[in-house]
Design an enzyme around this catalytic site. Structure first.
Site, PDB file in Angstrom:
ATOM      1  N   ARG A 266       0.826  -1.215   0.000  1.00  0.00           N
ATOM      2  CA  ARG A 266       0.000   0.000   0.000  1.00  0.00           C
ATOM      3  C   ARG A 266       0.862   1.268   0.000  1.00  0.00           C
ATOM      4  NH1 ARG A 266      -3.080   2.845   4.329  1.00  0.00           N
ATOM      5  NH2 ARG A 266      -5.051   3.595   3.459  1.00  0.00           N
TER       6      ARG A 266
ATOM      7  N   HIS B  12       0.339   4.381  -2.544  1.00  0.00           N
ATOM      8  CA  HIS B  12       0.036   5.731  -2.058  1.00  0.00           C
ATOM      9  C   HIS B  12       1.161   6.714  -2.368  1.00  0.00           C
ATOM     10  CE1 HIS B  12      -3.554   5.103   0.847  1.00  0.00           C
ATOM     11  NE2 HIS B  12      -3.622   4.281  -0.186  1.00  0.00           N
ATOM     12  N   ASP B  13       2.350   6.224  -2.573  1.00  0.00           N
ATOM     13  CA  ASP B  13       3.456   7.096  -2.995  1.00  0.00           C
ATOM     14  C   ASP B  13       3.298   7.470  -4.464  1.00  0.00           C
ATOM     15  OD1 ASP B  13       5.967   8.459  -3.035  1.00  0.00           O
ATOM     16  OD2 ASP B  13       6.868   6.674  -3.920  1.00  0.00           O
TER      17      ASP B  13
ATOM     18  N   VAL C 152       0.923  10.258  -5.895  1.00  0.00           N
ATOM     19  CA  VAL C 152       1.159  11.664  -5.519  1.00  0.00           C
ATOM     20  C   VAL C 152       2.463  12.125  -6.160  1.00  0.00           C
ATOM     21  CG1 VAL C 152       1.411  13.284  -3.608  1.00  0.00           C
ATOM     22  CG2 VAL C 152      -0.052  11.275  -3.345  1.00  0.00           C
TER      23      VAL C 152
ATOM     24  N   ASN D 165      -3.936   8.453   4.485  1.00  0.00           N
ATOM     25  CA  ASN D 165      -2.778   7.897   5.197  1.00  0.00           C
ATOM     26  C   ASN D 165      -2.863   7.989   6.718  1.00  0.00           C
ATOM     27  OD1 ASN D 165      -1.399   7.226   2.786  1.00  0.00           O
ATOM     28  ND2 ASN D 165      -0.654   9.329   2.579  1.00  0.00           N
TER      29      ASN D 165
ATOM     30  N   PRO E  36      -7.437   7.319  -4.565  1.00  0.00           N
ATOM     31  CA  PRO E  36      -8.847   6.904  -4.515  1.00  0.00           C
ATOM     32  C   PRO E  36      -9.282   6.596  -3.083  1.00  0.00           C
ATOM     33  CG  PRO E  36      -7.693   5.787  -6.294  1.00  0.00           C
ATOM     34  CD  PRO E  36      -6.638   6.481  -5.488  1.00  0.00           C
TER      35      PRO E  36
ATOM     36  N   HIS F  95      -6.390  -5.884  -2.607  1.00  0.00           N
ATOM     37  CA  HIS F  95      -7.223  -6.026  -1.409  1.00  0.00           C
ATOM     38  C   HIS F  95      -7.501  -7.489  -1.085  1.00  0.00           C
ATOM     39  CE1 HIS F  95      -8.960  -1.647  -1.594  1.00  0.00           C
ATOM     40  NE2 HIS F  95      -7.678  -1.699  -1.287  1.00  0.00           N
ATOM     41  N   THR F  96      -6.844  -8.397  -1.782  1.00  0.00           N
ATOM     42  CA  THR F  96      -6.904  -9.805  -1.407  1.00  0.00           C
ATOM     43  C   THR F  96      -6.135 -10.054  -0.110  1.00  0.00           C
ATOM     44  OG1 THR F  96      -6.441 -12.061  -2.157  1.00  0.00           O
ATOM     45  CG2 THR F  96      -4.887 -10.397  -2.854  1.00  0.00           C
TER      46      THR F  96
ATOM     47  N   ASP G 155      -4.381 -14.177  -3.441  1.00  0.00           N
ATOM     48  CA  ASP G 155      -5.046 -15.073  -4.395  1.00  0.00           C
ATOM     49  C   ASP G 155      -6.167 -14.290  -5.082  1.00  0.00           C
ATOM     50  OD1 ASP G 155      -7.093 -14.907  -2.499  1.00  0.00           O
ATOM     51  OD2 ASP G 155      -6.589 -16.832  -1.570  1.00  0.00           O
TER      52      ASP G 155
END
Length: 334
Positions: free
Chosen positions: A66, A70-71, A74, A98, A167, A197-198, A257
């Site tokens: 993540r 997130h880096d 921006v 963050n 987002p 998001h798995t 997965d």
């Protein structure tokens, strides 16, 4: 027109080539072997420290993945997220996406410290983030890819861009897609990268509105499976419990997965930004179905999309710097 044998041979060899891309930008190229001579053990050191961190806490794999995401959203993949408040720099760590949720900074510090000892002033914090994201994915059981390297570190941060560009869980599909398009990413990238998001967790505050007030009318989100919603409400009340953690993929929360996509098809995507991939756009719906059915296809696209994301506006050549400490610029002129 006849096709020469040598041309066919070249095509054949290309099809067998490992998954990697170089990226041209101002000042040169990103390429996987950037540190082969200047710091030959760089990738080995990153991998070793990430492996220890994930062994201590499985959740760390998602946290490090993540950080890279997130880096990059921006002002490009330049490690601006890692900068602390100092002088005129206002840290991106305080932005809404963050604050109270970005984590793993101490692992990046440990990697940087080891690399400075091995080969001082050589490996950028931005490249550390890119490598740690790949290694975390692999350790969780996901795909591997060769990471193009050669990024340099920014000398500034942008709190406003961090608030606006990343987002959010409650954004509409169109808003999320627009944020991806502004970074040069397409619908396949959006769906595949959402597949991260798995693994990992989300806080109650990230999806509470789905349980109680989805459209501002005091009603829950009926696109969420109601038995699953009832389960979530037991630990995510109308008020309080903001920081309570929930698995993004309740089926296999620490394994990389394709269960994330299967959950979405069962109306059990935790975040609104997950479920809208199925309900708000035909192209993304088809991709969700494909990835739910075919893990190999998802892995291949995820690897390609991670390389593409890692190529967002890198600083190269003489732009930026190689920070000695990832939390601050080298010379504080403020």
């Amino acid at each position: 027109m006849a096709v020469s044998r040598s041309f066919l041979m070249v095509l054949s060899l290309l099809s067998l080539a490992p998954l990697c891309f170089s990226h041209k930008g101002n000042g040169g190229y990103l390429y996987p072997h950037f540190y082969d001579h200047s710091c030959s053990r760089a990738q080995e050191i990153v991998k070793s420290i990430v492996a220890k961190a994930v062994a201590r806490e499985a959740r760390m794999a998602a946290s490090l993945l993540r950080l890279h995401f997130h880096d990059c959203f921006v002002k490009g993949c330049d490690a601006s997220l890692l900068l602390d408040n100092r002088g005129s720099i206002i840290t991106e760590k305080l932005s809404n996406p963050n604050r109270n949720s970005a984590r793993g900074f101490e692992v990046i510090d440990e990697i940087k410290s080891a690399l400075e000892e091995e080969c001082p002033h050589t490996v950028s914090c931005a490249d550390i983030l890119a490598l740690a994201a790949r290694d975390s994915t692999v350790l969780a059981g996901g795909p591997s890819w060769e990471v193009p390297l050669g990024r340099r570190d920014s000398k500034g941060a942008s709190l406003s861009d961090s608030n606006n560009n990343i987002p959010a869980p409650n954004n509409t599909f169109q808003t999320i897609f627009t944020k991806f398009k502004l970074q040069g990413l397409d619908i396949a990238d959006l769906v595949a990268l959402s597949g991260s998001h798995t693994i990992g967790n989300a806080r109650c505050t990230s999806f509470r509105q789905r349980l109680y007030n989805q459209s501002g009318d005091g009603q829950p989100d009926y696109s969420l499976d109601q038995s699953y919603a009832a389960q979530l409400r037991t630990r995510c009340p109308r008020s309080g419990g903001d920081q309570n953690l929930f698995f993004l993929d309740f089926v296999s929360p620490t394994k990389f997965d394709n269960n994330y996509f299967k959950n979405i098809l069962a109306s059990k995507g935790l975040l609104n930004s997950d479920q809208v991939l199925l309900t708000k756009n035909k192209a993304s719906m088809e991709l969700v179905k494909k990835y739910a059915k075919n893990k190999k296809l998802f892995f291949e696209q995820f690897a390609m999309s991670m390389i593409k994301m890692g190529n967002i506006s890198p600083l190269m050549g003489l732009r930026g710097e190689i920070r000695k400490n990832c939390r601050r610029i080298n010379i504080n002129t403020n």
